[in-house]
Write an enzyme that holds these catalytic residues in place. Structure first.
Site, PDB file in Angstrom:
ATOM      1  N   LEU A  68       0.811  -1.232   0.000  1.00 34.92           N
ATOM      2  CA  LEU A  68       0.000   0.000   0.000  1.00 34.92           C
ATOM      3  C   LEU A  68       0.841   1.277   0.000  1.00 34.92           C
ATOM      4  O   LEU A  68       0.623   2.211   0.783  1.00 34.92           O
ATOM      5  CB  LEU A  68      -0.992  -0.013   1.181  1.00 34.92           C
ATOM      6  CG  LEU A  68      -2.148  -1.006   1.009  1.00 34.92           C
ATOM      7  CD1 LEU A  68      -2.869  -1.239   2.346  1.00 34.92           C
ATOM      8  CD2 LEU A  68      -3.162  -0.571  -0.042  1.00 34.92           C
ATOM      9  N   CYS A 127      -7.873  -4.200   4.520  1.00 28.90           N
ATOM     10  CA  CYS A 127      -6.744  -3.997   5.420  1.00 28.90           C
ATOM     11  C   CYS A 127      -7.123  -4.346   6.856  1.00 28.90           C
ATOM     12  O   CYS A 127      -8.289  -4.264   7.232  1.00 28.90           O
ATOM     13  CB  CYS A 127      -6.252  -2.562   5.325  1.00 28.90           C
ATOM     14  SG  CYS A 127      -7.598  -1.399   5.164  1.00 28.90           S
ATOM     15  N   GLY A 216      -5.254 -12.124 -11.188  1.00 29.00           N
ATOM     16  CA  GLY A 216      -5.111 -12.738 -12.509  1.00 29.00           C
ATOM     17  C   GLY A 216      -5.894 -14.038 -12.619  1.00 29.00           C
ATOM     18  O   GLY A 216      -6.814 -14.292 -11.832  1.00 29.00           O
TER      19      GLY A 216
HETATM   20  C1  LIG Z   1       0.168  -4.735  -8.213  1.00 30.91           C
HETATM   21  C2  LIG Z   1      -1.191  -4.646  -7.608  1.00 30.91           C
HETATM   22  C3  LIG Z   1      -1.490  -3.615  -6.709  1.00 30.91           C
HETATM   23  C4  LIG Z   1      -2.772  -3.522  -6.152  1.00 30.91           C
HETATM   24  N1  LIG Z   1      -3.056  -2.490  -5.297  1.00 30.91           N
HETATM   25  C5  LIG Z   1      -4.327  -2.337  -4.804  1.00 30.91           C
HETATM   26  C6  LIG Z   1      -4.685  -1.217  -4.010  1.00 30.91           C
HETATM   27  O1  LIG Z   1      -3.888  -0.315  -3.745  1.00 30.91           O
HETATM   28  N2  LIG Z   1      -5.963  -1.164  -3.543  1.00 30.91           N
HETATM   29  C7  LIG Z   1      -6.916  -2.098  -3.829  1.00 30.91           C
HETATM   30  O2  LIG Z   1      -8.067  -1.967  -3.399  1.00 30.91           O
HETATM   31  N3  LIG Z   1      -6.603  -3.166  -4.615  1.00 30.91           N
HETATM   32  C8  LIG Z   1      -5.346  -3.304  -5.102  1.00 30.91           C
HETATM   33  N4  LIG Z   1      -5.044  -4.374  -5.919  1.00 30.91           N
HETATM   34  C9  LIG Z   1      -6.101  -5.349  -6.238  1.00 30.91           C
HETATM   35  C10 LIG Z   1      -6.754  -5.030  -7.590  1.00 30.91           C
HETATM   36  O3  LIG Z   1      -7.412  -3.781  -7.564  1.00 30.91           O
HETATM   37  C11 LIG Z   1      -7.768  -6.137  -7.978  1.00 30.91           C
HETATM   38  O4  LIG Z   1      -8.796  -6.184  -7.009  1.00 30.91           O
HETATM   39  C12 LIG Z   1      -7.120  -7.507  -8.094  1.00 30.91           C
HETATM   40  O5  LIG Z   1      -5.831  -7.414  -8.670  1.00 30.91           O
HETATM   41  C13 LIG Z   1      -7.963  -8.496  -8.904  1.00 30.91           C
HETATM   42  O6  LIG Z   1      -8.123  -8.076 -10.235  1.00 30.91           O
HETATM   43  P1  LIG Z   1      -7.199  -8.591 -11.459  1.00 30.91           P
HETATM   44  O7  LIG Z   1      -7.187 -10.082 -11.382  1.00 30.91           O
HETATM   45  O8  LIG Z   1      -7.857  -8.026 -12.678  1.00 30.91           O
HETATM   46  O9  LIG Z   1      -5.839  -8.009 -11.220  1.00 30.91           O
HETATM   47  C14 LIG Z   1      -3.764  -4.490  -6.482  1.00 30.91           C
HETATM   48  C15 LIG Z   1      -3.452  -5.523  -7.371  1.00 30.91           C
HETATM   49  C16 LIG Z   1      -2.199  -5.625  -7.942  1.00 30.91           C
HETATM   50  C17 LIG Z   1      -1.907  -6.741  -8.913  1.00 30.91           C
END
Ligand SMILES: Cc1cc2nc3c(=O)[nH]c(=O)nc-3n(C[C@H](O)[C@H](O)[C@H](O)COP(=O)(O)O)c2cc1C
Length: 303
Positions: A68, A127, A216
Site C-alpha cells: 500500500l 486492510c 489474474g
Molecule cells: C500490483 C497490484 C497492486 C494492487 N493495489 C491495490 C490497491 O492499492 N488497492 C486495492 O483496493 N486493490 C489493489 N489491488 C487489487 C486489484 O485492484 C484487484 O482487485 C485484483 O488485482 C484483482 O483483479 P485482477 O485479477 O484483474 O488483477 C492491487 C493488485 C495488484 C496486482
C-alpha cells in the site's frame, strides 16, 4: 452505460493499485480505452511499501505485496483533483480509493479525498482493523464492514461509494448485505486472495513480505463465485473484479451479476491496450451471440 449516476463509455474500470496514482499513468489507461479508472488506494499517512521483490508471476496468476505504497491523503488530494480534471476532458471518470486502520481514520481520509471531487470513492476494507486483537480485516466481519461504510458515507456527502470486498470470507453475501444496509452505493468484488509462492532452491518465499495477494487467472473462478453470491443477495451495482483478461472473461463477470468489470492484472498479460482489446472482444461476443445490450446479459448465468 450507467453506474451510480455516472456515464461510462464502456463497462471496463481500471482496478485500484495496478497503475498507481500518477496522472501520466492514469491518462495512458484512459487513452487506452478504459470506461473509468481507479487510483491506487490512499491512506492517512505516507507509506513506502515493502522492499523488492513485491510481485511474482507464478504461472497461473500474479502474487503481489506492494505494501500500500502511497503519499498520504493530504499529499494526494491535489494530485487527484488535477488528474480528475484531465480525465474529465477525455470523458473518463476518476474513482479514488481509500484505506485506513480504524473507522475514524477511514472517515478522516474519506473527508480529505472528497475534496478532490472524484466521481466515486472506493473503500478498500481488506486492510487489518488495527483495533482488533488479531488484526482481522474489516471485510471479514459484517459489523466492522458496515461500521466503516457508514463512517465513510457520512464523511463524503453526495459522492457515491463502492465498498471493495475481500474474497476470503465465509459468507460474502452477508458482508454485502451489511455494507448495503450501511449505505454502500455499489460493491467492488473482489480484492486479491491471500497466497504464498516458495522458491524451493532458495528454500524461502519469493516475496520479501512472504505472503501476498493472488490476482489474474487463478482468481477468476473465485471472483465469479463471489459476484454471483453478492448479486443474489443485494441489488446495488457490482464492479466484478478478478482475473478478467479477455472479453469472454468480462462477459462471464456480467453473467455472474456484475454491471461493470474491473481490470487489473490484464496489463501484465495483454499489455498497454488491454482495455481496447477486451472491449472489442466483448462487442464481438455480443454480436456473435445475438445480444444488443449488457442488461440482457447481466445475471444471465444465475437464472
Ligand atoms: C500490483 C497490484 C497492486 C494492487 N493495489 C491495490 C490497491 O492499492 N488497492 C486495492 O483496493 N486493490 C489493489 N489491488 C487489487 C486489484 O485492484 C484487484 O482487485 C485484483 O488485482 C484483482 O483483479 P485482477 O485479477 O484483474 O488483477 C492491487 C493488485 C495488484 C496486482
Amino acid at each position: 452505460m450507467e453506474l451510480c449516476g455516472l456515464t461510462l463509455k464502456n463497462p471496463l474500470v481500471l482496478a485500484s493499485g495496478v497503475m498507481g496514482t500518477s496522472a501520466t499513468l492514469l491518462r495512458r489507461v484512459a487513452l487506452g480505452g478504459a470506461g473509468a479508472v481507479t487510483a491506487k488506494s490512499c491512506g492517512p499517512v505516507a507509506r513506502a511499501g515493502h522492499p523488492n521483490p513485491v510481485m511474482v508471476d507464478w504461472g497461473h496468476g500474479l502474487l503481489n505485496a506492494i505494501g500500500l505504497t502511497n503519499p498520504g491523503a493530504e499529499e494526494e488530494v491535489d494530485l487527484l483533483a488535477a488528474t480528475r480534471e484531465e480525465l474529465a476532458q477525455m470523458g473518463v471518470p476518476l474513482f479514488a480509493s481509500i484505506f485506513a486502520g480504524t473507522e475514524e481514520e477511514f472517515a478522516q481520509v474519506a473527508g480529505v479525498i472528497a475534496g478532490a471531487k472524484p466521481a466515486l470513492i472506493e473503500v478498500n476494507i481488506s486492510c487489518p482493523n488495527v483495533r482488533d486483537d488479531f488484526g482481522t480485516p474489516f471485510a471479514a466481519i459484517p459489523e466492522t464492514a458496515a461500521a466503516v461504510t457508514q463512517a465513510v458515507k457520512r464523511a463524503v456527502g453526495e459522492i457515491p461509494i463502492a465498498v471493495k470486498l475481500a474474497p476470503n470470507v465465509p459468507d460474502i453475501g452477508r458482508i454485502a448485505a451489511a455494507v448495503v444496509a450501511a449505505g454502500a452505493d455499489a460493491i467492488t468484488a473482489v480484492n486479491t486472495m491471500p497466497g504464498m509462492v516458495i522458491d524451493p532452491e532458495a528454500a524461502q518465499p519469493v516475496l520479501s513480505n512472504k505472503t501476498g495477494g493472488i490476482s489474474g487467472p487463478a482468481l477468476k473462478p473465485i471472483a465469479l463465485r463471489c459476484v454471483a453470491e453478492i448479486a443474489k443477495t443485494v441489488d446495488v451495482p457490482i464492479i466484478g473484479t478478478g482475473g478478467v483478461l479477455t472479453g469472454r472473461d468480462a462477459i462471464e463477470m456480467v453473467m455472474a451479476g456484475a454491471i461493470a468489470v474491473g481490470v487489473g492484472s490484464a496489463f501484465w498479460y495483454r499489455g498497454e491496450n488491454a482495455f481496447e482489446l477486451i472491449a472489442e472482444e466483448m462487442k464481438a461476443f455480443m454480436m456473435d451471440n445475438g445480444y444488443a445490450t449488457l442488461s440482457e446479459i447481466k445475471g444471465k448465468a444465475l437464472r
